[in-house]
Design an enzyme around this catalytic site. Structure first.
Site, PDB file in Angstrom:
ATOM      1  N   LYS A   1      35.491   4.076 -34.655  1.00  0.00           N
ATOM      2  CA  LYS A   1      34.389   3.520 -35.615  1.00  0.00           C
ATOM      3  C   LYS A   1      33.173   4.500 -35.735  1.00  0.00           C
ATOM      4  O   LYS A   1      32.483   4.623 -36.800  1.00  0.00           O
ATOM      5  CB  LYS A   1      34.347   2.020 -35.161  1.00  0.00           C
TER       6      LYS A   1
ATOM      7  N   LYS B   1      21.301  -5.907 -33.252  1.00  0.00           N
ATOM      8  CA  LYS B   1      21.483  -4.395 -33.391  1.00  0.00           C
ATOM      9  C   LYS B   1      21.483  -3.716 -32.259  1.00  0.00           C
ATOM     10  O   LYS B   1      20.842  -4.226 -31.274  1.00  0.00           O
ATOM     11  CB  LYS B   1      20.240  -4.211 -34.410  1.00  0.00           C
TER      12      LYS B   1
ATOM     13  N   GLY C   1      27.791 -12.335 -37.262  1.00  0.00           N
ATOM     14  CA  GLY C   1      27.865 -13.745 -36.215  1.00  0.00           C
ATOM     15  C   GLY C   1      27.866 -14.762 -37.177  1.00  0.00           C
ATOM     16  O   GLY C   1      28.604 -15.779 -36.574  1.00  0.00           O
TER      17      GLY C   1
END
Length: 310
Positions: A191, A87, A23
């Site tokens: 991913k 998270k 971020g």
């Protein structure tokens, strides 16, 4: 060197909820391009950023970028786009915290590990609030309070939304190559497979990817992990483009010294995202009637290590 925003650039207001390294990196680039950016994060980072600006360090840059910072979720108020960077374990909590303060029509863009964060946010915020998933390809780390380091890449793949096309242009103009894709779910799964292949093994051994693949039998275990993930994805109707096995092998070659985020979390005594990596594959496999014994074994081992360290 301290930079000030380029006021001639098109402006959107951004808030970053969970301003860790990802971020902070994207927030710094957006602020450098003239967008209003507010980082929402831990007290130590906020104090450093407020006092000195956010230090952005890369192979070509080392400067302090001035932007706003806060520890409060209410700081998302007025943002056109909220980058959700917490998270995966904190997704529902963060969505609940920002919900009362979101502007009508503000896009919540999830930049997280795992494949279902956008669905979980959508369930919390309701159908009226635009939510879209993003796949993040970047190597960053926090080098200290208010100091983010960039090591490689920095591009995004974002799902369609009412503002995704415009957002992609704004991000690209800020130095963040971005594409809008109708198969973000497949890219997120691709991913996820890489994370499932390396994260738990790196955490259990506290060793980087290059060391892992040199150990006797490790490549076979990684191949088993990938095969289980592929079987679950296929049963779930997910299309992963490209050669997944080659992509997994390529990570160890391109990032041989990298410790997984799960390894770093365990070393610091913090909860990891394992439940949203191998744990997600185990749960989704069970729902689809597929056994995932290798993923389950690594999930349980990481849980045991977490129980010891936390």
């Amino acid at each position: 060197m301290t930079t000030t925003p380029d006021t001639s650039a098109p402006r959107l207001a951004f808030a970053v909820m969970g301003a860790g390294s990802v971020g902070c990196y994207f927030g710094a680039l957006l602020a450098r391009a003239g967008h209003a950016v507010t980082l929402i994060g831990r007290q130590a980072h906020v104090q450093a950023i407020t006092a000195h600006g956010l230090r952005l360090q890369s192979a070509t840059l080392d400067e302090h970028v001035r932007l706003s910072a806060s520890t409060e979720a209410k700081a998302v108020a007025g943002a056109d786009v909220v980058l959700l960077c917490v998270k995966s374990t904190d997704t529902e909590t963060a969505a609940r915290q920002i919900q009362p303060h979101l502007a009508p029509g503000a896009l919540v863009l999830t930049l997280q590990n795992g494949v279902d964060n956008d669905e979980r946010v959508r369930a919390m915020l309701g159908p009226a609030q635009p939510v879209a998933a993003a796949v993040v390809y970047v190597a960053t780390a926090m080098a200290g309070p208010g100091h983010v380091r960039h090591f490689g890449r920095g591009d995004l793949l974002i799902a369609p939304s009412p503002v995704s096309e415009r957002l992609a242009l704004e991000l690209a103009a800020a130095g963040i190559p971005t594409q809008v894709s109708g198969n973000v779910r497949g890219a997120l799964w691709a991913k996820l497979v890489i994370n499932c292949a390396y994260n738990a093994l790196s955490a259990i051994t506290q060793q980087p990817y290059g060391w892992l693949v040199q150990q006797d039998g490790a490549s076979a275990v990684i191949a088993d992990l990938v095969a289980e993930c592929q079987a679950v994805a296929q049963a779930d109707g997910v299309r992963m483009d490209g050669d997944v096995h080659a992509a997994v092998r390529g990570i160890a070659q391109s990032m041989p010294g990298q410790l997984s985020s799960t390894a770093q979390d365990l070393a610091r005594g913090r909860p990891s995202e394992i439940e949203h990596l191998n744990g997600y594959v185990v749960r989704r496999g069970a729902a689809l009637g597929l056994a995932t014994p290798v993923n389950r074994a690594l999930l349980v081992l990481v849980r045991m290590l977490q129980a010891k360290s936390i």
